[in-house]
Design an enzyme around this catalytic site. Sequence first.
Site, short mmCIF file in Angstrom:
data_model
loop_
_atom_site.label_atom_id
_atom_site.label_comp_id
_atom_site.label_asym_id
_atom_site.label_seq_id
_atom_site.Cartn_x
_atom_site.Cartn_y
_atom_site.Cartn_z
N LYS A 71 18.08 -8.77 -12.95
CA LYS A 71 17.88 -8.53 -14.38
C LYS A 71 16.46 -8.05 -14.67
O LYS A 71 16.27 -7.10 -15.43
CB LYS A 71 18.19 -9.82 -15.18
N THR A 72 15.48 -8.69 -14.04
CA THR A 72 14.09 -8.26 -14.25
C THR A 72 13.91 -6.84 -13.73
O THR A 72 13.29 -5.99 -14.38
CB THR A 72 13.12 -9.20 -13.49
N ASP A 116 13.04 -12.96 -20.79
CA ASP A 116 13.86 -13.69 -19.83
C ASP A 116 14.26 -15.04 -20.45
O ASP A 116 13.52 -15.56 -21.30
CB ASP A 116 13.02 -13.92 -18.56
N THR A 165 21.34 -16.48 -18.34
CA THR A 165 22.30 -16.77 -17.27
C THR A 165 23.73 -16.70 -17.82
O THR A 165 24.65 -16.36 -17.09
CB THR A 165 22.04 -18.16 -16.67
N ARG A 224 18.28 -11.42 -4.13
CA ARG A 224 17.05 -12.20 -3.88
C ARG A 224 17.20 -13.01 -2.59
O ARG A 224 16.26 -13.09 -1.78
CB ARG A 224 16.74 -13.12 -5.05
N1 LIG Z 1 20.63 -3.91 -7.27
C1 LIG Z 1 19.58 -4.17 -6.50
N2 LIG Z 1 19.21 -3.34 -5.52
C2 LIG Z 1 18.17 -3.64 -4.72
N3 LIG Z 1 17.40 -4.74 -4.84
C3 LIG Z 1 17.72 -5.60 -5.80
C4 LIG Z 1 18.81 -5.36 -6.69
N4 LIG Z 1 18.88 -6.39 -7.55
C5 LIG Z 1 17.90 -7.23 -7.24
N5 LIG Z 1 17.18 -6.76 -6.19
C6 LIG Z 1 16.05 -7.45 -5.57
O1 LIG Z 1 16.23 -8.85 -5.68
C7 LIG Z 1 15.04 -9.50 -6.11
C8 LIG Z 1 15.33 -10.32 -7.34
O2 LIG Z 1 15.63 -9.48 -8.43
P1 LIG Z 1 15.18 -9.80 -9.93
O3 LIG Z 1 13.88 -10.50 -9.95
O4 LIG Z 1 15.31 -8.55 -10.72
O5 LIG Z 1 16.33 -10.82 -10.33
P2 LIG Z 1 16.59 -11.53 -11.72
O6 LIG Z 1 18.05 -11.42 -12.02
O7 LIG Z 1 15.66 -11.05 -12.75
O8 LIG Z 1 16.27 -13.02 -11.37
P3 LIG Z 1 15.61 -14.13 -12.35
O9 LIG Z 1 16.56 -14.27 -13.47
O10 LIG Z 1 15.56 -15.34 -11.45
O11 LIG Z 1 14.26 -13.62 -12.71
C9 LIG Z 1 14.01 -8.39 -6.30
O12 LIG Z 1 13.16 -8.35 -5.19
C10 LIG Z 1 14.79 -7.12 -6.35
O13 LIG Z 1 14.11 -6.10 -5.68
#
Ligand SMILES: Nc1ncnc2c1ncn2[C@@H]1O[C@H](COP(=O)(O)OP(=O)(O)OP(=O)(O)O)[C@@H](O)[C@H]1O
Length: 348
Positions: A71-72, A116, A165, A224
């Site tokens: 998401k980030t 977030d 979430t 992740r």
């Molecule tokens: N679709 C994707 N392709 C490649 N890498 C990804 C992808 N999605 C996530 N990642 C990798 O996974 C890791 C976590 O992603 P991210 O921080 O964006 O998750 P998030 O959903 O925002 O988690 P949180 O809610 O815990 O912050 C990052 O290092 C990102 O590079």
Amino acid sequence: MSVEPGGERLVDYDADSEDRAVEAALRPRQLGEFIGQERVREQLDLVLRAARERGATADHVLLSGAPGLGKTTLSMIIAAEMGAPIRITSGPAIQHAGDLASILSSLQEGEVLFLDEIHRMSRPAEEMLYIAMEDFRVDVIVGKGPGATAIPLELPPFTLVGATTRAGLLPPPLRDRFGFTAHMEFYAPAELERVVHRSAGLLDVEVDPAGAAEIAGRSRGTPRIANRLLRRVRDYAQVKADGSIDRETASRALEVYEVDERGLDRLDRAVLEALLKLFGGGPVGLSTLAVAVGEERETVEEVAEPFLVREGLLARTPRGRVATPAAWAHLGLTPPAQQAGQPGLFGG
Ligand SMILES: Nc1ncnc2c1ncn2[C@@H]1O[C@H](COP(=O)(O)OP(=O)(O)OP(=O)(O)O)[C@@H](O)[C@H]1O
């Protein structure tokens, strides 16, 4: 072993400090680089393209899905695709409406505000956000009590990207103010293999297809976790092998870290083992199960069970926790009903 709910473990969905340090380097920067989530990507591409062509600011976007699904990353891609700066904050960081007012009033035109855990914002901040999202205005309250007045402050158009979430946690008036809502699903193994290959390239470590598949299969559908396991396997490959990763290196490394072929760790396996070996597969109450593994109820319920349920290894029933036939198969054990030649709870 003791695991705090949400505490750090190798298969935890939340980011630990090491993740935070390397994630920036591993983040895809453009929509084309973002792996998987085809539908979300296609829809978002249309939303952003259309806004760009109109020379307008993109609509507000709500992203829902488990931690670690990107998401980030996606919010940063939205900003990059729009050629806009991004400001990152979170619901728990905004406890007073004033906190939000000061962020909103300092936004530039077109800026992306990533919020977030948007469901954890305080109520007054939430109400301020409704107006800001709809009318690009905040009402700043000056003074107290009956003499207080609201002074409207115009804001430049901005794009709010909210992450949660579960979209169901948001009050409907807030949810309705997003022009585009996307639900992020867990990733398929083939997509996680691509994540592993891509990250390995960036980390400058060699991984063959079977090695990537081995890591992907243990990553619980979560990029992740895939990236985290890759780093641990890289350590092992460097110290115990020639530095490159094949199936055997990956599987040996993850055995050392006690993450099994399906992504279960020691706690998950302890819960399953207790359920099968001590309680014949259940049904057994949560508290009894927790005592049997020497953990808090909450740890079993919040840390271990969600994944076991998602994997179809454990079922929560009104009579208690029950193991599925897949659980017996996963631990290589025979269900008692089958041993006695009788049909079991699942007809097995
Ligand atoms: N679709 C994707 N392709 C490649 N890498 C990804 C992808 N999605 C996530 N990642 C990798 O996974 C890791 C976590 O992603 P991210 O921080 O964006 O998750 P998030 O959903 O925002 O988690 P949180 O809610 O815990 O912050 C990052 O290092 C990102 O590079």
